[in-house]
Design an enzyme around this catalytic site. Structure first.
Site, PDB file in Angstrom:
ATOM      1  N   ASP A 133     -24.007  33.614 -28.653  1.00  0.00           N
ATOM      2  CA  ASP A 133     -23.254  34.170 -27.470  1.00  0.00           C
ATOM      3  C   ASP A 133     -21.899  34.575 -28.303  1.00  0.00           C
ATOM      4  OD1 ASP A 133     -21.396  32.221 -28.182  1.00  0.00           O
ATOM      5  OD2 ASP A 133     -21.527  31.195 -26.336  1.00  0.00           O
ATOM      6  N   HIS A 134     -21.051  34.868 -27.204  1.00  0.00           N
ATOM      7  CA  HIS A 134     -19.696  35.619 -27.685  1.00  0.00           C
ATOM      8  C   HIS A 134     -18.984  34.791 -28.786  1.00  0.00           C
ATOM      9  CE1 HIS A 134     -19.310  33.197 -23.949  1.00  0.00           C
ATOM     10  NE2 HIS A 134     -17.991  33.020 -24.259  1.00  0.00           N
ATOM     11  N   ARG A 162     -43.294   9.369 -43.944  1.00  0.00           N
ATOM     12  CA  ARG A 162     -43.010   8.611 -42.582  1.00  0.00           C
ATOM     13  C   ARG A 162     -42.028   9.390 -41.692  1.00  0.00           C
ATOM     14  NH1 ARG A 162     -39.366   8.006 -46.783  1.00  0.00           N
ATOM     15  NH2 ARG A 162     -37.412   7.445 -46.154  1.00  0.00           N
ATOM     16  N   HIS A 163     -41.692  10.410 -42.258  1.00  0.00           N
ATOM     17  CA  HIS A 163     -41.066  11.315 -41.328  1.00  0.00           C
ATOM     18  C   HIS A 163     -41.817  12.190 -40.239  1.00  0.00           C
ATOM     19  CE1 HIS A 163     -37.474  10.339 -43.444  1.00  0.00           C
ATOM     20  NE2 HIS A 163     -38.122  10.722 -44.579  1.00  0.00           N
ATOM     21  N   MET A 210     -25.836  25.380 -27.408  1.00  0.00           N
ATOM     22  CA  MET A 210     -27.128  26.005 -28.021  1.00  0.00           C
ATOM     23  C   MET A 210     -28.052  24.800 -28.217  1.00  0.00           C
ATOM     24  SD  MET A 210     -27.266  29.557 -28.009  1.00  0.00           S
ATOM     25  CE  MET A 210     -26.371  31.033 -28.387  1.00  0.00           C
ATOM     26  N   THR A 264     -19.276  26.105 -30.066  1.00  0.00           N
ATOM     27  CA  THR A 264     -19.163  24.719 -30.578  1.00  0.00           C
ATOM     28  C   THR A 264     -20.577  24.192 -31.323  1.00  0.00           C
ATOM     29  OG1 THR A 264     -19.963  23.753 -28.561  1.00  0.00           O
ATOM     30  CG2 THR A 264     -17.613  23.786 -29.155  1.00  0.00           C
ATOM     31  N   GLY A 265     -21.712  25.069 -30.843  1.00  0.00           N
ATOM     32  CA  GLY A 265     -22.987  24.749 -31.220  1.00  0.00           C
ATOM     33  C   GLY A 265     -23.867  23.960 -30.234  1.00  0.00           C
ATOM     34  N   ILE A 266     -22.970  23.112 -29.273  1.00  0.00           N
ATOM     35  CA  ILE A 266     -23.423  22.203 -28.730  1.00  0.00           C
ATOM     36  C   ILE A 266     -24.468  22.733 -27.415  1.00  0.00           C
ATOM     37  CG2 ILE A 266     -22.669  20.489 -26.948  1.00  0.00           C
ATOM     38  CD1 ILE A 266     -20.152  19.973 -28.627  1.00  0.00           C
ATOM     39  N   HIS A 273     -35.618  15.254 -43.376  1.00  0.00           N
ATOM     40  CA  HIS A 273     -36.311  14.226 -42.578  1.00  0.00           C
ATOM     41  C   HIS A 273     -36.725  14.555 -41.034  1.00  0.00           C
ATOM     42  CE1 HIS A 273     -34.144  10.621 -44.743  1.00  0.00           C
ATOM     43  NE2 HIS A 273     -35.080  11.396 -45.662  1.00  0.00           N
ATOM     44  N   CYS A 277     -23.089  29.212 -30.953  1.00  0.00           N
ATOM     45  CA  CYS A 277     -22.239  29.443 -29.985  1.00  0.00           C
ATOM     46  C   CYS A 277     -20.963  28.931 -30.355  1.00  0.00           C
ATOM     47  CB  CYS A 277     -22.604  28.902 -28.374  1.00  0.00           C
ATOM     48  SG  CYS A 277     -22.826  27.073 -28.548  1.00  0.00           S
TER      49      CYS A 277
HETATM   50  C1  RB5 Z   1     -18.221  29.639 -24.274  1.00  0.00           C
HETATM   51  O1  RB5 Z   1     -16.997  29.695 -24.100  1.00  0.00           O
HETATM   52  C2  RB5 Z   1     -18.590  28.354 -24.797  1.00  0.00           C
HETATM   53  O2  RB5 Z   1     -18.768  27.448 -23.811  1.00  0.00           O
HETATM   54  C3  RB5 Z   1     -19.936  28.433 -25.580  1.00  0.00           C
HETATM   55  O3  RB5 Z   1     -19.785  29.309 -26.906  1.00  0.00           O
HETATM   56  C4  RB5 Z   1     -20.385  27.100 -26.367  1.00  0.00           C
HETATM   57  O4  RB5 Z   1     -19.328  26.517 -27.236  1.00  0.00           O
HETATM   58  C5  RB5 Z   1     -21.026  26.187 -25.423  1.00  0.00           C
HETATM   59  O5  RB5 Z   1     -21.321  24.951 -25.776  1.00  0.00           O
END
Ligand code: RB5
Length: 143
Positions: free
Chosen positions: A8-9, A132-133, A71, A67-69, A98, A65
């Site tokens: 994303d941006h 095992r994995h 995504m 934070t990567g969270i 693993h 993204c």
């Molecule tokens: C976008 O502002 C931000 O929320 C996105 O890039 C990401 O971090 C979401 O988890």
């Protein structure tokens, strides 16, 4: 290896930085977007990359993204996707050894570009240990 990549941006600049290096390593890249710094909704790029991986049109996926969270949450909703959110080398490597991770998620606002590049290198070259994995992964995604 054919690799689907999306951001994303918040991850756009890191994706732009990484792409030529990944291509230089001999991989074929399919970029599903975004293609500018304009604000987009990350689940759309997560959907596009995971569709390519699950459809066999890409062997692996990379999602970036802020934070990567977001995504990683979006990607892991898909059965068969093992998306690993990593911000250092050890977990990037272990996610292959693993967990047989097939998608690497990173936060473009969290890590520096050189660290991200080293993570991508190790993630693309580390094999799955199996043993095992494999049994453990089968418990997550039974046949
Ligand atoms: C976008 O502002 C931000 O929320 C996105 O890039 C990401 O971090 C979401 O988890």
């Amino acid at each position: 290896m054919k690799i689907a990549i999306g951001s994303d941006h918040g991850g756009y600049e890191l994706k732009v930085f990484l792409k030529p290096f990944i291509a230089e390593m001999g991989h074929e890249l399919e970029d599903v977007g975004c293609f500018s710094r304009d604000s987009v909704d990350y689940p759309e790029q997560a959907q596009a990359v995971t569709d390519l991986v699950l459809g066999g049109r890409a062997e692996r996926g990379i999602l970036i993204c802020g934070t990567g969270i977001g995504m990683s949450i979006a990607a892991n909703r898909k059965r068969g996707i093992r998306a690993a959110l990593c911000h250092e080398l050890f977990t990037a490597k272990m996610s292959r050894l693993h967990n047989d991770s097939n998608v690497l998620c990173m936060g473009g606002r969290v890590i520096g570009s050189e660290l991200a590049l080293e993570m991508v290198k190790i993630w693309l070259t580390t094999p799955f240990e199996e043993g095992r994995h494999k049994r453990r992964l089968a418990l997550i995604d039974p046949a």
